[in-house]
Write a protein that holds these residues in place. Sequence first.
Motif, PDB file in Angstrom:
ATOM      1  N   LEU A  75      28.866   6.702  42.334  1.00  0.00           N
ATOM      2  CA  LEU A  75      28.553   5.383  41.785  1.00  0.00           C
ATOM      3  C   LEU A  75      27.158   5.370  41.167  1.00  0.00           C
ATOM      4  O   LEU A  75      26.961   4.831  40.065  1.00  0.00           O
ATOM      5  N   ALA A  76      26.187   5.984  41.837  1.00  0.00           N
ATOM      6  CA  ALA A  76      24.825   6.041  41.302  1.00  0.00           C
ATOM      7  C   ALA A  76      24.792   6.846  40.006  1.00  0.00           C
ATOM      8  O   ALA A  76      24.103   6.470  39.052  1.00  0.00           O
ATOM      9  N   GLU A  77      25.550   7.938  39.968  1.00  0.00           N
ATOM     10  CA  GLU A  77      25.594   8.746  38.740  1.00  0.00           C
ATOM     11  C   GLU A  77      26.239   7.961  37.599  1.00  0.00           C
ATOM     12  O   GLU A  77      25.786   8.026  36.455  1.00  0.00           O
ATOM     13  N   ALA A  78      27.284   7.195  37.907  1.00  0.00           N
ATOM     14  CA  ALA A  78      27.935   6.382  36.884  1.00  0.00           C
ATOM     15  C   ALA A  78      26.980   5.323  36.351  1.00  0.00           C
ATOM     16  O   ALA A  78      26.917   5.084  35.129  1.00  0.00           O
ATOM     17  N   ARG A  79      26.237   4.687  37.231  1.00  0.00           N
ATOM     18  CA  ARG A  79      25.265   3.681  36.778  1.00  0.00           C
ATOM     19  C   ARG A  79      24.176   4.324  35.939  1.00  0.00           C
ATOM     20  O   ARG A  79      23.710   3.752  34.954  1.00  0.00           O
ATOM     21  N   SER A  80      23.748   5.511  36.352  1.00  0.00           N
ATOM     22  CA  SER A  80      22.732   6.235  35.598  1.00  0.00           C
ATOM     23  C   SER A  80      23.233   6.573  34.200  1.00  0.00           C
ATOM     24  O   SER A  80      22.483   6.492  33.220  1.00  0.00           O
ATOM     25  N   THR A  81      24.500   6.940  34.092  1.00  0.00           N
ATOM     26  CA  THR A  81      25.107   7.243  32.798  1.00  0.00           C
ATOM     27  C   THR A  81      25.080   6.020  31.891  1.00  0.00           C
ATOM     28  O   THR A  81      24.899   6.134  30.683  1.00  0.00           O
ATOM     29  N   GLY A  83      22.786   3.804  31.986  1.00  0.00           N
ATOM     30  CA  GLY A  83      21.399   3.413  31.788  1.00  0.00           C
ATOM     31  C   GLY A  83      20.913   2.386  32.794  1.00  0.00           C
ATOM     32  O   GLY A  83      19.855   1.801  32.618  1.00  0.00           O
ATOM     33  N   GLU A  84      21.678   2.151  33.838  1.00  0.00           N
ATOM     34  CA  GLU A  84      21.275   1.194  34.875  1.00  0.00           C
ATOM     35  C   GLU A  84      20.584   1.932  36.017  1.00  0.00           C
ATOM     36  O   GLU A  84      20.807   3.117  36.229  1.00  0.00           O
ATOM     37  N   GLU A  85      19.764   1.197  36.731  1.00  0.00           N
ATOM     38  CA  GLU A  85      19.126   1.771  37.911  1.00  0.00           C
ATOM     39  C   GLU A  85      19.985   1.471  39.131  1.00  0.00           C
ATOM     40  O   GLU A  85      20.370   0.330  39.369  1.00  0.00           O
ATOM     41  N   ALA A  86      20.293   2.490  39.900  1.00  0.00           N
ATOM     42  CA  ALA A  86      21.110   2.310  41.103  1.00  0.00           C
ATOM     43  C   ALA A  86      20.262   1.667  42.189  1.00  0.00           C
ATOM     44  O   ALA A  86      19.105   2.037  42.384  1.00  0.00           O
ATOM     45  N   PRO A  87      20.805   0.669  42.891  1.00  0.00           N
ATOM     46  CA  PRO A  87      20.052   0.055  43.972  1.00  0.00           C
ATOM     47  C   PRO A  87      19.888   1.038  45.138  1.00  0.00           C
ATOM     48  O   PRO A  87      20.703   1.940  45.298  1.00  0.00           O
ATOM     49  N   PRO A  88      18.832   0.876  45.930  1.00  0.00           N
ATOM     50  CA  PRO A  88      18.655   1.776  47.074  1.00  0.00           C
ATOM     51  C   PRO A  88      19.783   1.572  48.091  1.00  0.00           C
ATOM     52  O   PRO A  88      20.302   0.458  48.222  1.00  0.00           O
ATOM     53  N   PRO A  89      20.177   2.623  48.796  1.00  0.00           N
ATOM     54  CA  PRO A  89      21.242   2.473  49.789  1.00  0.00           C
ATOM     55  C   PRO A  89      20.734   1.689  50.990  1.00  0.00           C
ATOM     56  O   PRO A  89      19.880   2.143  51.726  1.00  0.00           O
ATOM     57  N   SER A  90      21.236   0.493  51.135  1.00  0.00           N
ATOM     58  CA  SER A  90      20.790  -0.374  52.213  1.00  0.00           C
ATOM     59  C   SER A  90      21.926  -1.276  52.629  1.00  0.00           C
ATOM     60  O   SER A  90      22.682  -1.773  51.802  1.00  0.00           O
ATOM     61  N   ALA A  91      22.051  -1.508  53.932  1.00  0.00           N
ATOM     62  CA  ALA A  91      23.084  -2.407  54.434  1.00  0.00           C
ATOM     63  C   ALA A  91      22.659  -3.862  54.295  1.00  0.00           C
ATOM     64  O   ALA A  91      23.479  -4.757  54.294  1.00  0.00           O
ATOM     65  N   VAL A  92      21.347  -4.109  54.157  1.00  0.00           N
ATOM     66  CA  VAL A  92      20.833  -5.470  54.082  1.00  0.00           C
ATOM     67  C   VAL A  92      20.127  -5.657  52.750  1.00  0.00           C
ATOM     68  O   VAL A  92      19.262  -4.887  52.380  1.00  0.00           O
ATOM     69  N   SER A  93      20.519  -6.691  52.054  1.00  0.00           N
ATOM     70  CA  SER A  93      19.884  -7.002  50.783  1.00  0.00           C
ATOM     71  C   SER A  93      18.592  -7.778  51.031  1.00  0.00           C
ATOM     72  O   SER A  93      18.579  -8.725  51.809  1.00  0.00           O
ATOM     73  N   PRO A  94      17.482  -7.412  50.393  1.00  0.00           N
ATOM     74  CA  PRO A  94      16.224  -8.142  50.613  1.00  0.00           C
ATOM     75  C   PRO A  94      16.314  -9.589  50.158  1.00  0.00           C
ATOM     76  O   PRO A  94      15.603 -10.439  50.656  1.00  0.00           O
ATOM     77  N   GLU A  95      17.200  -9.895  49.210  1.00  0.00           N
ATOM     78  CA  GLU A  95      17.330 -11.267  48.736  1.00  0.00           C
ATOM     79  C   GLU A  95      18.044 -12.154  49.745  1.00  0.00           C
ATOM     80  O   GLU A  95      18.002 -13.366  49.658  1.00  0.00           O
ATOM     81  N   ALA A  96      18.729 -11.570  50.722  1.00  0.00           N
ATOM     82  CA  ALA A  96      19.506 -12.347  51.685  1.00  0.00           C
ATOM     83  C   ALA A  96      18.664 -12.788  52.879  1.00  0.00           C
ATOM     84  O   ALA A  96      19.182 -13.068  53.939  1.00  0.00           O
ATOM     85  N   HIS A  97      17.369 -12.876  52.708  1.00  0.00           N
ATOM     86  CA  HIS A  97      16.461 -13.247  53.796  1.00  0.00           C
ATOM     87  C   HIS A  97      16.201 -14.743  53.695  1.00  0.00           C
ATOM     88  O   HIS A  97      15.250 -15.190  53.082  1.00  0.00           O
ATOM     89  N   ASP A  98      17.060 -15.560  54.318  1.00  0.00           N
ATOM     90  CA  ASP A  98      16.990 -16.996  54.098  1.00  0.00           C
ATOM     91  C   ASP A  98      16.538 -17.824  55.312  1.00  0.00           C
ATOM     92  O   ASP A  98      16.604 -19.031  55.288  1.00  0.00           O
TER      93      ASP A  98
END
Length: 103
Positions: A75-81, A83-98
């Motif tokens: 998936l990261a390679e496909a996004r790189s192809t 031209g997108e930046e792959a998000p870091p592998p994380s179970a918790v999204s930093p935006e979900a801190h509510d």
Amino acid sequence: MNPAAVAGTAAGRLIHYTVSGVVGGLVLRGAAQAAPKAGPTARRVLVNGIAGGIRASRWVSGAAEEARLKAGDVLAEARSTLGEEAPPPSAVSPEAHDHDHEH
């Protein structure tokens, strides 16, 4: 969390409990019918059967984790192809801190 990772983890646990339960039940039933006085032997066989189920579960969990990592790499390679930046592998999204508190 990636749905494939959740499915892989759930499948690994399901297989673990199924194998352990079926093997344990068959060993107990067979031992009870074959030799009623073979308690220690039946227990040893049961323990060995459950240990085999645990080993199988660990193998399945490892295989599921390896598959999840390989899928993430693809998936990261496909996004790189694209031209997108792959998000870091994380179970918790930093935006979900509510919730409210200071860091």
